[in-house]
Design an enzyme around this catalytic site. Structure first.
Site, PDB file in Angstrom:
ATOM      1  CD  GLU A  24      -8.840   4.742  -1.127  1.00  0.00           C
ATOM      2  OE1 GLU A  24      -9.726   4.492  -0.301  1.00  0.00           O
ATOM      3  OE2 GLU A  24      -7.812   5.386  -0.836  1.00  0.00           O
ATOM      4  CG  ASP A  81      -2.167   0.686   1.139  1.00  0.00           C
ATOM      5  OD1 ASP A  81      -2.216   1.689   0.419  1.00  0.00           O
ATOM      6  OD2 ASP A  81      -3.144   0.245   1.783  1.00  0.00           O
ATOM      7  CG  ASP A 110      -4.269   5.880   0.868  1.00  0.00           C
ATOM      8  OD1 ASP A 110      -5.182   5.111   1.167  1.00  0.00           O
ATOM      9  OD2 ASP A 110      -4.103   6.990   1.422  1.00  0.00           O
ATOM     10  CG  HIS A 114      -8.735  -0.410   5.482  1.00  0.00           C
ATOM     11  ND1 HIS A 114      -8.588  -0.600   4.117  1.00  0.00           N
ATOM     12  CD2 HIS A 114      -8.242   0.817   5.739  1.00  0.00           C
ATOM     13  CE1 HIS A 114      -8.014   0.465   3.600  1.00  0.00           C
ATOM     14  NE2 HIS A 114      -7.789   1.344   4.550  1.00  0.00           N
ATOM     15  CG  ASP A 115     -10.995   3.058   4.446  1.00  0.00           C
ATOM     16  OD1 ASP A 115     -10.411   3.089   5.545  1.00  0.00           O
ATOM     17  OD2 ASP A 115     -10.435   3.306   3.366  1.00  0.00           O
TER      18      ASP A 115
HETATM   19  C1  GLC Z   1      -7.614   5.821   2.232  1.00  0.00           C
HETATM   20  C2  GLC Z   1      -7.424   4.684   3.197  1.00  0.00           C
HETATM   21  C3  GLC Z   1      -7.916   5.125   4.537  1.00  0.00           C
HETATM   22  C4  GLC Z   1      -7.104   6.301   4.986  1.00  0.00           C
HETATM   23  C5  GLC Z   1      -7.110   7.418   3.940  1.00  0.00           C
HETATM   24  C6  GLC Z   1      -6.034   8.415   4.210  1.00  0.00           C
HETATM   25  O1  GLC Z   1      -8.949   6.141   2.048  1.00  0.00           O
HETATM   26  O2  GLC Z   1      -8.047   3.534   2.710  1.00  0.00           O
HETATM   27  O3  GLC Z   1      -7.873   4.089   5.487  1.00  0.00           O
HETATM   28  O4  GLC Z   1      -7.606   6.803   6.203  1.00  0.00           O
HETATM   29  O5  GLC Z   1      -6.878   6.928   2.649  1.00  0.00           O
HETATM   30  O6  GLC Z   1      -4.774   7.864   3.945  1.00  0.00           O
END
Ligand code: GLC
Ligand code: CA
Length: 551
Positions: A251, A99, A199, A325-326
């Site tokens: 993402e 990641d 990310d 995880h979110d």
């Molecule tokens: C992404 C991650 C999340 C994190 C955010 C900031 O959305 O999946 O868990 O808090 O980025 O890095």
């Protein structure tokens, strides 16, 4: 980069390292713990393990606040532990996906510290603007609540943080900063890593001029920003693209279909695939995650369909997923965590795993793990949940109402420790777990699932195996089926004159459907979450029934 024809045959499993398996009794999952569970993962048949950040970090946002991109946080183990994991994984045909949090660093990162100490070179690695004592540069709102700007007395300016105040946004317009980040990819590629998740990567290109947003929280100015495609191409050409057969996933926060075609169409040399989130907002009220509303199934179905058709027509590639995880647990959200837990978990899995793209399984999803149902703010660890507890109370919600919202929406719902056994702490740790274990581990756990041929886990194995053996699943053309049906998500995948038919009833009630005769004639049942049966022109799907047929 890996070709789409190959991506169609892969399955990724996401590990939230902190909650997967503890090996030393400190209550925190770690790399040796993960290595000890590789046989379980190999049994599921997955190809890649996406690990959430394992780098040194103050852990304000559980590792998404990176203090050093090229080392391992001692709470997770050592670099040697990481190398052992890679080696042991490879023996089982499993590779690691790391990641990369390149939109921001922790304010504990050496670059930010040196910026505060007055080094101009490092100040320009971040984003600074002038503002008055109580007047931040713009009215933009952080994704975790509050202003997106923080005043630094050392620098005499505000720095931008789209997330927590300790996550300072990086200035991608600075070429030296970009080179530093590309070098991070070389470092991990040097250890044999050939897969990366980026990310919130569609937020890295900010506009030069920043102004107040009179229509929203500011995201429309920096989402899929002005130089985003150029930066992703650089990330590819100067970074991971130098290595063979690399797999990448970006993402994409609040993105658009057009941009995602652009991000993933192979001839554009950007990324392999993308996560988009529109289909996980159909239970938000007016787009607000913190306002509860019943899921709008018609909208969910339309979004899944539009993204399948749009990415297919444009030559792009989707990452397929319900959970990470979110997100809260999908069975609690779009399924039924009570009476029909097992059946609805399998139905949801079917809906995703037969689509065009590359499926992701989030730890515990394959067990049908449910939301946490915490009832006390002290049980919550997530910075976003804690902030929103205060924000919601401030808006006048009662304590009970606030817990109801957090119980449905908190990211901690998806972060409770992996449920391995019915024993103490679900076999996750011998110590005190960093986040509470769900009491339902007495019934929902991997040990029980492995012993049961009808478990959710057994069904996920079948879905993964189906993808590996079926060209239709890997490469078939997607088309919607029963597009107007109010309960059933249906579709076909077609290749070389053969068709896969997928039907999923999203409701706990019977759903009669009418199907074209031509589709049913000679259709062979492949998979069912209840019992395999024939496909007929007039049939009634049982509550949460899912089936797959091949013609
Ligand atoms: C992404 C991650 C999340 C994190 C955010 C900031 O959305 O999946 O868990 O808090 O980025 O890095
Ligand atoms: Ca540990």
């Amino acid at each position: 980069m890996m070709k789409q024809t190959d991506l169609g045959g892969k399955v990724v499993y996401q590990i939230y390292v902190k909650s997967f398996q503890d090996s030393n009794g400190d209550g925190i999952g770690d790399l040796p713990g993960l290595t000890s569970r590789l046989d379980y993962l190999a049994g599921l048949g997955v190809d890649y393990l996406w690990l959430t950040p394992i780098y040194p970090s103050p852990q304000r946002d559980n590792g998404y606040d990176v203090a050093d991109y090229c080392a391992i946080d001692p709470c997770y183990g050592t670099m040697e532990d990481f190398e052992t994991l890679c080696r042991e994984g490879e023996k089982r045909g499993i590779r690691i996906m790391l990641d990369m949090v390149f939109n921001h660093t922790s304010t504990a990162h050496a670059w930010f510290r040196r910026a505060l100490a007055g080094e101009k070179k490092y100040q320009d690695y971040y984003i600074w603007r002038d503002g008055g004592p109580d007047a931040p540069p713009t009215n933009w709102v952080s994704k975790f609540g509050g202003s997106a700007w923080q005043y630094s007395p050392e620098v005499g300016k505000y720095y931008l943080h789209l997330f927590d105040v300790t996550q300072a946004d990086l200035n991608w317009d600075n070429p030296d900063l970009r080179e530093e980040l590309f070098a991070v990819l070389d470092f991990w590629a040097g250890k044999g890593v050939r897969a990366f998740r980026f990310d919130v990567v569609n937020l890295i290109s900010k506009p030069g001029t920043m102004t107040d947003d009179d229509k929203g929280d500011g995201r429309r100015f920096y989402t899929d920003g002005p130089r985003i495609h150029e930066y992703l191409r650089m990330l590819n050409e100067r970074g991971f693209g130098k290595y063979e057969n690399v797999v990448t996933v970006g993402e994409m926060s609040s993105t658009s279909l057009d941009n995602c075609v652009g991000y993933t169409r192979p001839d554009r040399h950007e990324l392999s695939m993308v996560f988009s989130f529109h289909h996980l907002k159909t239970d938000y009220k007016n787009g607000d995650k913190w306002a509860l509303e019943e899921n709008r199934f018609g909208e969910l179905k339309k979004l899944l369909t539009d993204w399948q058709l749009g990415m297919q027509a444009g030559g792009g590639w989707n990452a397929l997923f319900w959970c990470n995880h979110d997100q809260p647990r999908i069975v609690s959200r779009f399924g039924d965590e009570g009476q029909y837990r097992v059946r609805s978990a399998k139905m949801l899995a079917t809906a995703i795993h037969c689509l065009r793209g590359t499926p992701y399984i989030y730890q515990g999803e394959e067990l049908g793990m449910t939301n946490a149902h915490f009832t006390d703010i002290r049980q919550y660890q997530d910075v976003e949940s804690r902030n929103y507890y205060n924000i919601l109370r401030g808006q006048g919600l009662t304590e009970a109402e606030t817990y109801k919202v957090l119980g449905a929406r908190s990211r901690d719902n998806g972060r409770t420790p992996m449920q391995w056994t019915a024993g103490e702490n679900a076999g996750f740790t011998t110590g005190t777990p960093w986040l509470g274990v769900n009491p339902n581990h007495d019934a929902i756990n991997a040990q029980a699932a492995l012993a049961d041929g009808d478990s959710v886990l057994a069904y996920y194995r079948r879905l993964v195996a189906l993808r590996k053996q079926s060209e239709l699943v890997q490469a078939g053309e997607f088309a919607p089926l029963l597009a107007e049906d109010e309960r059933v998500f249906g579709y076909t995948r077609t290749l070389n004159g053969r068709t896969l038919v997928v039907l999923c009833n999203f409701y706990g009630a019977d759903a009669p459907v009418a199907l074209p005769q031509a589709l049913c004639a000679g259709a062979k049942p492949i998979l069912s979450n209840i019992q395999k049966r024939d496909l007929t022109p007039a049939m009634t799907l049982a509550p949460y029934e899912a089936g797959v047929w091949e013609v």
